[in-house]
Design an enzyme around this catalytic site. Structure first.
Site, PDB file in Angstrom:
ATOM      1  N   LEU A 203       1.032  -1.327   0.127  1.00 39.11           N
ATOM      2  CA  LEU A 203       0.159  -0.214  -0.184  1.00 39.11           C
ATOM      3  C   LEU A 203       0.901   1.240   0.241  1.00 39.11           C
ATOM      4  CD1 LEU A 203      -2.675  -1.286   2.654  1.00 39.11           C
ATOM      5  CD2 LEU A 203      -2.769  -0.939   0.167  1.00 39.11           C
ATOM      6  N   ASP A 233      -7.936   6.810  10.328  1.00 38.86           N
ATOM      7  CA  ASP A 233      -6.993   6.901   8.780  1.00 38.86           C
ATOM      8  C   ASP A 233      -6.689   5.465   8.505  1.00 38.86           C
ATOM      9  OD1 ASP A 233      -7.197   9.734   8.867  1.00 38.86           O
ATOM     10  OD2 ASP A 233      -5.446   9.928  10.093  1.00 38.86           O
ATOM     11  N   LEU A 234      -7.261   4.878   7.574  1.00 34.36           N
ATOM     12  CA  LEU A 234      -7.187   3.689   7.079  1.00 34.36           C
ATOM     13  C   LEU A 234      -5.762   3.373   6.801  1.00 34.36           C
ATOM     14  CD1 LEU A 234      -8.276   0.864   6.328  1.00 34.36           C
ATOM     15  CD2 LEU A 234      -8.783   1.711   4.129  1.00 34.36           C
ATOM     16  N   ASP A 235      -5.097   2.242   7.584  1.00 35.08           N
ATOM     17  CA  ASP A 235      -3.845   1.765   7.336  1.00 35.08           C
ATOM     18  C   ASP A 235      -2.567   2.702   7.670  1.00 35.08           C
ATOM     19  OD1 ASP A 235      -4.637  -0.996   6.755  1.00 35.08           O
ATOM     20  OD2 ASP A 235      -5.111  -0.441   4.680  1.00 35.08           O
ATOM     21  N   GLU A 236      -2.905   3.944   8.298  1.00 32.59           N
ATOM     22  CA  GLU A 236      -2.201   4.720   8.493  1.00 32.59           C
ATOM     23  C   GLU A 236      -1.785   5.200   9.887  1.00 32.59           C
ATOM     24  OE1 GLU A 236      -2.627   8.670   6.159  1.00 32.59           O
ATOM     25  OE2 GLU A 236      -3.523   7.326   4.391  1.00 32.59           O
TER      26      GLU A 236
END
Length: 291
Positions: A203, A233-236
């Site tokens: 990603l 915050d998706l995947d952050e």
């Protein structure tokens, strides 16, 4: 007249103390001085001052005959003087953990094995699956399995069931062990700092379905994984651990999947262990990890 026997000395306990606060002089001296005044023995100490955030981080393991309340009382003047955020726990206490899964088994099996046979300091109190595919694995390890299906129409109800389960089981840590559902912003806020996720490190380059096939098509040379705290915050969220394996043109998409799963399971295991051992401290969007 016979003298009464002296009370038995309290059995010493090893404690782990973590603190964070604005950086400045005298922090370590205040804490270690309070412990030394009690005659307690520090067995491990790590510290870090972050010039970017201006924060100071410290992790201490200390052997003491004090109760938790007695230790807190001794350290409270330092906590208050320096505006510390702190946590105190018994070294090695197993953290009550809930594992969330979908259909991929590699992270679930690895964590359950490490809990049983390799001293992972977690107590898996349940496994939640939005599919029932991995129920047999949970039951093999003697773990209750909770099937909570999730659809667009039922997502709110499913998350409420998850909240209820976290409360009922007194869960301290939730691990998304390849759980293929996005948690709502509200749930992420409710469980801030208590949810760890794992995903491949392609990603944002290779999104959606079949990322390893996409990576193979592009001829990638590194397979990686990232474990992080979950935020809205998706995947952050703040990264705890990352790892990579080098690959070459001879690898098939199936090879890349197998290598990726291996990297994912060991990366997640390290992140979970370090969290359970109180080695991870939040520093804004980053983490400090005392390994």
């Amino acid at each position: 007249m016979t003298d009464a026997p002296a009370p038995a000395a309290a059995t010493p306990t090893e404690w782990v103390l973590t603190v964070s606060c604005p950086d400045g002089p005298g922090i370590v001296a205040a804490l270690t001085g309070a412990l030394a005044a009690r005659g307690d023995n520090i067995t491990e100490s790590q510290q870090f001052g972050d010039p970017a955030s201006g924060l100071f981080f410290l992790r201490i393991q200390v052997v003491s005959s004090a109760t938790r309340d007695e230790l807190v009382a001794a350290l409270t003047p330092a906590f208050e003087s320096f505006g510390m955020t702190w946590q105190l726990d018994v070294v090695g206490r197993r953290i009550r953990t809930l594992l969330l899964v979908s259909k991929a088994a590699h992270c679930l099996v690895d964590l359950l094995y490490r809990e049983r046979s390799q001293g992972m300091p977690i107590d898996v109190v349940g496994v939640v699956g939005n599919h029932a595919d991995l129920q047999d694995i949970a039951e093999f390890y003697g773990k209750p399995f909770h099937h909570i299906p999730v659809t667009a129409a039922t997502k709110g109800d499913a998350e409420q069931q998850l909240r209820d389960l976290v409360k009922e089981l007194d869960v301290e840590l939730v691990v998304l062990a390849r759980y293929m559902q996005i948690l709502s912003d509200e749930l992420c806020r409710d469980l801030a700092g208590q949810v760890i996720n794992i995903h491949h490190s392609f990603l944002p380059s290779f999104k959606g379905a079949r990322p390893y096939a996409q990576a193979h098509d592009r001829g990638v040379k590194l397979i990686g994984a990232t474990s992080h705290y979950v935020t809205g915050d998706l995947d952050e969220g703040p990264i705890i651990e990352q790892d990579v394996e080098r690959v070459d043109h001879s690898r098939t998409p199936a090879d890349l999947v197998a290598i990726g799963e291996d990297v994912e399971r060991r990366t997640l295991a390290r992140a979970v262990r370090w969290h359970a051992e109180h080695r991870v401290l939040l520093d804004g969007r980053r983490t400090v990890v005392f390994r």
